[in-house]
Motif scaffolding. Structure first.
Motif, mmCIF file in Angstrom:
data_model
loop_
_atom_site.group_PDB
_atom_site.id
_atom_site.type_symbol
_atom_site.label_atom_id
_atom_site.label_comp_id
_atom_site.label_asym_id
_atom_site.label_seq_id
_atom_site.Cartn_x
_atom_site.Cartn_y
_atom_site.Cartn_z
ATOM 1 N N TYR A 95 0.832 -1.193 0.000
ATOM 2 C CA TYR A 95 0.000 0.000 0.000
ATOM 3 C C TYR A 95 0.868 1.244 0.000
ATOM 4 O O TYR A 95 1.888 1.293 0.701
ATOM 5 C CB TYR A 95 -0.872 0.045 1.247
ATOM 6 C CG TYR A 95 -1.839 -1.094 1.399
ATOM 7 C CD1 TYR A 95 -1.470 -2.253 2.079
ATOM 8 C CD2 TYR A 95 -3.129 -1.012 0.892
ATOM 9 C CE1 TYR A 95 -2.357 -3.306 2.231
ATOM 10 C CE2 TYR A 95 -4.033 -2.061 1.045
ATOM 11 C CZ TYR A 95 -3.634 -3.193 1.713
ATOM 12 O OH TYR A 95 -4.517 -4.236 1.868
ATOM 13 N N CYS A 96 0.465 2.256 -0.749
ATOM 14 C CA CYS A 96 1.126 3.546 -0.599
ATOM 15 C C CYS A 96 0.214 4.453 0.218
ATOM 16 O O CYS A 96 -1.009 4.247 0.281
ATOM 17 C CB CYS A 96 1.491 4.179 -1.938
ATOM 18 S SG CYS A 96 0.121 4.834 -2.881
ATOM 19 N N ALA A 97 0.831 5.426 0.845
ATOM 20 C CA ALA A 97 0.104 6.316 1.736
ATOM 21 C C ALA A 97 0.698 7.707 1.675
ATOM 22 O O ALA A 97 1.899 7.873 1.394
ATOM 23 C CB ALA A 97 0.162 5.786 3.165
ATOM 24 N N ALA A 98 -0.136 8.703 1.962
ATOM 25 C CA ALA A 98 0.290 10.104 1.942
ATOM 26 C C ALA A 98 -0.060 10.757 3.268
ATOM 27 O O ALA A 98 -1.144 10.523 3.820
ATOM 28 C CB ALA A 98 -0.388 10.846 0.792
ATOM 29 N N GLY A 99 0.844 11.583 3.763
ATOM 30 C CA GLY A 99 0.601 12.267 5.022
ATOM 31 C C GLY A 99 1.326 13.584 5.092
ATOM 32 O O GLY A 99 2.210 13.866 4.274
ATOM 33 N N ARG A 100 0.978 14.377 6.095
ATOM 34 C CA ARG A 100 1.565 15.718 6.230
ATOM 35 C C ARG A 100 2.509 15.829 7.409
ATOM 36 O O ARG A 100 3.121 16.897 7.604
ATOM 37 C CB ARG A 100 0.446 16.754 6.368
ATOM 38 C CG ARG A 100 -0.335 17.013 5.084
ATOM 39 C CD ARG A 100 0.490 17.832 4.116
ATOM 40 N NE ARG A 100 -0.142 18.067 2.838
ATOM 41 C CZ ARG A 100 -1.017 19.009 2.582
ATOM 42 N NH1 ARG A 100 -1.424 19.810 3.555
ATOM 43 N NH2 ARG A 100 -1.511 19.158 1.367
ATOM 44 N N THR A 101 2.657 14.784 8.206
ATOM 45 C CA THR A 101 3.596 14.817 9.326
ATOM 46 C C THR A 101 4.693 13.805 9.052
ATOM 47 O O THR A 101 4.439 12.724 8.520
ATOM 48 C CB THR A 101 2.907 14.497 10.652
ATOM 49 O OG1 THR A 101 2.274 13.212 10.556
ATOM 50 C CG2 THR A 101 1.860 15.546 10.979
ATOM 51 N N ARG A 108 7.188 5.822 10.205
ATOM 52 C CA ARG A 108 7.044 4.366 10.293
ATOM 53 C C ARG A 108 5.704 3.916 10.853
ATOM 54 O O ARG A 108 5.464 2.719 10.968
ATOM 55 C CB ARG A 108 8.168 3.811 11.170
ATOM 56 C CG ARG A 108 9.540 4.162 10.652
ATOM 57 C CD ARG A 108 10.623 3.955 11.702
ATOM 58 N NE ARG A 108 11.918 4.416 11.206
ATOM 59 C CZ ARG A 108 12.774 3.661 10.559
ATOM 60 N NH1 ARG A 108 12.499 2.390 10.355
ATOM 61 N NH2 ARG A 108 13.916 4.152 10.123
ATOM 62 N N VAL A 109 4.852 4.867 11.188
ATOM 63 C CA VAL A 109 3.581 4.557 11.839
ATOM 64 C C VAL A 109 2.446 4.780 10.854
ATOM 65 O O VAL A 109 2.255 5.884 10.343
ATOM 66 C CB VAL A 109 3.383 5.448 13.077
ATOM 67 C CG1 VAL A 109 2.046 5.118 13.737
ATOM 68 C CG2 VAL A 109 4.545 5.269 14.045
ATOM 69 N N HIS A 110 1.644 3.752 10.633
ATOM 70 C CA HIS A 110 0.613 3.884 9.599
ATOM 71 C C HIS A 110 -0.421 4.945 9.957
ATOM 72 O O HIS A 110 -1.008 5.576 9.068
ATOM 73 C CB HIS A 110 -0.048 2.535 9.312
ATOM 74 C CG HIS A 110 -0.849 1.975 10.438
ATOM 75 N ND1 HIS A 110 -2.178 2.288 10.630
ATOM 76 C CD2 HIS A 110 -0.532 1.134 11.440
ATOM 77 C CE1 HIS A 110 -2.634 1.644 11.686
ATOM 78 N NE2 HIS A 110 -1.650 0.948 12.195
ATOM 79 N N LYS A 111 -0.641 5.205 11.240
ATOM 80 C CA LYS A 111 -1.621 6.214 11.647
ATOM 81 C C LYS A 111 -1.159 7.628 11.328
ATOM 82 O O LYS A 111 -1.953 8.570 11.394
ATOM 83 C CB LYS A 111 -1.929 6.077 13.136
ATOM 84 C CG LYS A 111 -2.685 4.809 13.472
ATOM 85 C CD LYS A 111 -3.034 4.757 14.944
ATOM 86 C CE LYS A 111 -3.807 3.488 15.270
ATOM 87 N NZ LYS A 111 -4.171 3.411 16.714
ATOM 88 N N SER A 112 0.111 7.806 10.952
ATOM 89 C CA SER A 112 0.611 9.126 10.573
ATOM 90 C C SER A 112 0.139 9.541 9.185
ATOM 91 O O SER A 112 0.274 10.692 8.805
ATOM 92 C CB SER A 112 2.141 9.136 10.599
ATOM 93 O OG SER A 112 2.631 8.839 11.879
ATOM 94 N N TYR A 113 -0.373 8.588 8.420
ATOM 95 C CA TYR A 113 -0.736 8.847 7.036
ATOM 96 C C TYR A 113 -2.252 8.980 6.905
ATOM 97 O O TYR A 113 -3.008 8.186 7.444
ATOM 98 C CB TYR A 113 -0.217 7.727 6.133
ATOM 99 C CG TYR A 113 1.297 7.652 6.132
ATOM 100 C CD1 TYR A 113 1.974 6.944 7.111
ATOM 101 C CD2 TYR A 113 2.040 8.320 5.161
ATOM 102 C CE1 TYR A 113 3.373 6.896 7.123
ATOM 103 C CE2 TYR A 113 3.418 8.271 5.154
ATOM 104 C CZ TYR A 113 4.082 7.549 6.148
ATOM 105 O OH TYR A 113 5.458 7.506 6.155
#
Length: 126
Positions: A95-101, A108-113
């Motif tokens: 899975y790819c993911a995008a986040g601002r932090t 390394r934390v999926h909840k960051s995305y």
């Protein structure tokens, strides 16, 4: 809402290579940190690699360091994961993911995305 679409997965023999791509719909793609995670059957989702916005820093899971390379092309709103020397234990949905932090821990934390793609299957045969 950022939409992410992964591609490039498939079946490969051990020792082979694949390149995953993740295309984003968002014009502000360059302001997002991007990550790759994977989830094998019956296991929890785990961090693989990440890259911050440019000029950026990249982080890798120990299990893929030296074999996988993450890169991004902001002109194409795309992030890549080049996977070399693949092993059967690399088999998973990626899975790819995008986040601002983004920092060493949060990357390394999926909840960051905030935004996730639908995933692409990678199967490595022995």
């Amino acid at each position: 809402q950022v939409q992410l679409v992964e591609s490039g997965g498939g079946l490969v023999q051990a020792g082979g290579s694949l390149r995953l791509s993740c295309a984003a719909s968002e014009r502000s793609f360059s302001t997002y940190a991007m990550g790759w995670f994977r989830q094998a059957q019956g296991k929890e989702r785990e961090f693989v690699a990440s890259t911050s916005w440019a000029p950026g820093s990249q982080y890798y899971a120990d299990s893929v360091k030296g074999r996988f390379t993450i890169s991004r092309d902001d002109a194409k709103n795309t992030v890549y994961l080049q996977m070399n020397s693949l092993k059967p234990e690399d088999t998973a949905v990626y899975y790819c993911a995008a986040g601002r932090t983004y920092n060493y821990v949060l990357a390394r934390v999926h909840k960051s995305y905030e935004h996730w793609g639908q995933g692409t299957q990678v199967t490595v045969s022995s």
